[in-house]
Design an enzyme around this catalytic site. Structure first.
Site, short mmCIF file in Angstrom:
data_model
loop_
_atom_site.label_atom_id
_atom_site.label_comp_id
_atom_site.label_asym_id
_atom_site.label_seq_id
_atom_site.Cartn_x
_atom_site.Cartn_y
_atom_site.Cartn_z
N LYS A 112 -78.88 -73.48 -0.06
CA LYS A 112 -77.51 -73.36 -0.59
C LYS A 112 -77.47 -72.89 -2.04
CE LYS A 112 -74.86 -76.27 2.50
NZ LYS A 112 -73.96 -77.41 2.67
N LYS A 194 -78.57 -71.47 11.84
CA LYS A 194 -77.81 -72.48 12.60
C LYS A 194 -76.31 -72.15 12.55
CE LYS A 194 -76.56 -75.68 8.99
NZ LYS A 194 -76.26 -76.98 8.51
N LYS A 197 -70.07 -74.67 9.85
CA LYS A 197 -68.61 -74.73 9.64
C LYS A 197 -68.17 -73.74 8.58
CE LYS A 197 -68.59 -79.76 9.15
NZ LYS A 197 -69.76 -80.07 8.29
#
Ligand code: TYM
Length: 328
Positions: A112, A194, A197
């Protein structure tokens, strides 16, 4: 006494099929067997910038989806993290027992923060807050997808270190509970990654509040390969394996049985069937979701969850505070 199970799903977007498979569905399957705690980690969501109004809305949406997915509020304690101040308080104490080096090794943080000029300190220390969420309630098992396993292992390490340093069984050492099938539902457009959201490409993820047409379109457009044979091989055929996984979880049958059912079929048939089972599942969740959202059960459930968990957390926090030598 039943063992205690705890997990949470961030309200940082609408929950996806991945969150269903790795998170909620596991809680659903285990809620009879364990003393279950399912919370909304809203403090985690602000590690990246959120629109306050949107976040506020998403918190109740997540609770509505928990219930619509079959989580029974009579059996499961449902509560909001930020309504219980002990999560952040314990997190600070744990921060002072965790090392810079071990946090720097967290895969999710590396991912991230990659190529970002600026990211928050919260994004870096977030796994400690997660340890606090778990250790505060002496949770023995923590069901999650594979992406959170490393964070649960960090919680174990911090708990062991704390117990050793203060010579007592202050914290229970939690175990990650990773499903055999569905621990990593993949991005439909880039199956190396993956499903998430917070994707920038809405075709990549199936959201639990998607419309039927959108779900069909996304699954029919899922990236596969040119080999044209239906085999479960996550390394060489991640796209096809992902579709088989989704089918297997939603039908509650093994991967072997799924592969058998599709022997001799083409990718088009596989996609059509995966779209059908996904639509069936998600439409039934949505029907319950709309019912729940138009009733006023959510606030009562959250009040009850808060009162129950604040009491437990305050007792734990007092013990830990004393162990460290804080206060009077
Ligand atoms: P979060 O909100 O990213 O994800 C919620 C749950 O969904 C799982 N998951 C997946 N499973 C399979 N395939 C996927 N593509 C997929 N994407 C997500 C996650 O593994 C997780 O189980 N840090 C946590 C929230 C949290 C927490 C906790 C969890 C905060 N404190 C304490 C357990 C215990 C998170 O960001 O999950």
């Amino acid at each position: 006494m039943k063992k205690r199970l705890l997990t949470g799903l961030q309200p940082s977007g609408t929950l996806t099929l991945g969150n269903f498979c790795g998170g909620i569905n596991q809680v659903y399957n285990y809620q009879e067997q364990y003393d279950t705690f399912l919370f909304i980690p809203d403090l985690h969501s602000i590690t990246v910038t959120q629109d306050p109004e949107e976040l506020h809305k998403k918190i109740k949406e997540v609770v509505g989806l928990y219930l619509a997915c079959g989580i029974d509020a009579q059996k499961t304690h449902i509560y909001i993290q930020s309504e219980n101040l002990y999560h952040a308080n314990l997190s600070w104490i744990l921060e002072c027992h965790a090392y810079f080096g071990e946090l720097s090794r967290m895969h999710q943080f590396k991912e991230k923060s990659k190529n970002k000029e600026n990211f928050t300190c919260g994004l870096y220390t977030y796994p400690i807050l997660m340890a606090s969420d778990i250790l505060l309630y002496d949770a023995q098992v923590v069901p999650t997808g594979i992406d959170q396993k490393q964070h649960v292992e960090l919680a174990r390490n911090i708990a062991e270190r704390f117990n050793n340093r203060y010579h007592g069984n202050y914290f229970v050492i939690p175990e990650p509970l990773i499903p055999n099938v569905g621990a990593k539902i993949r991005d439909l457009q880039n199956p190396e990654k993956k499903m998430s959201k917070s994707t920038s490409n809405p075709k990549s993820s199936i959201f639990l509040l998607d419309e039927e047409k959108a779900i069909r379109k996304k699954i029919m457009g899922a990236v596969t390969d040119n080999d044209a044979s239906i085999k479960f091989d996550e390394e060489n055929k991640p796209g096809v394996s992902n579709l088989l996984t989704i089918y297997s979880v939603l039908k509650n049958i093994s991967i072997d049985e799924t592969v058998r059912q599709f022997s001799g079929a083409g990718y088009g048939d596989l996609k059509k069937e995966v779209a059908n089972v996904t639509i069936e599942k998600i439409m039934s969740i949505q029907e319950k979701y709309h019912e729940i959202m138009s009733s006023n059960v959510i606030d009562d459930i959250l009040d009850e969850g808060r009162d129950y968990t604040v009491k437990l957390a305050s007792e734990k926090y007092e013990t830990i505070r004393k162990a460290v030598g804080l206060g009077r």
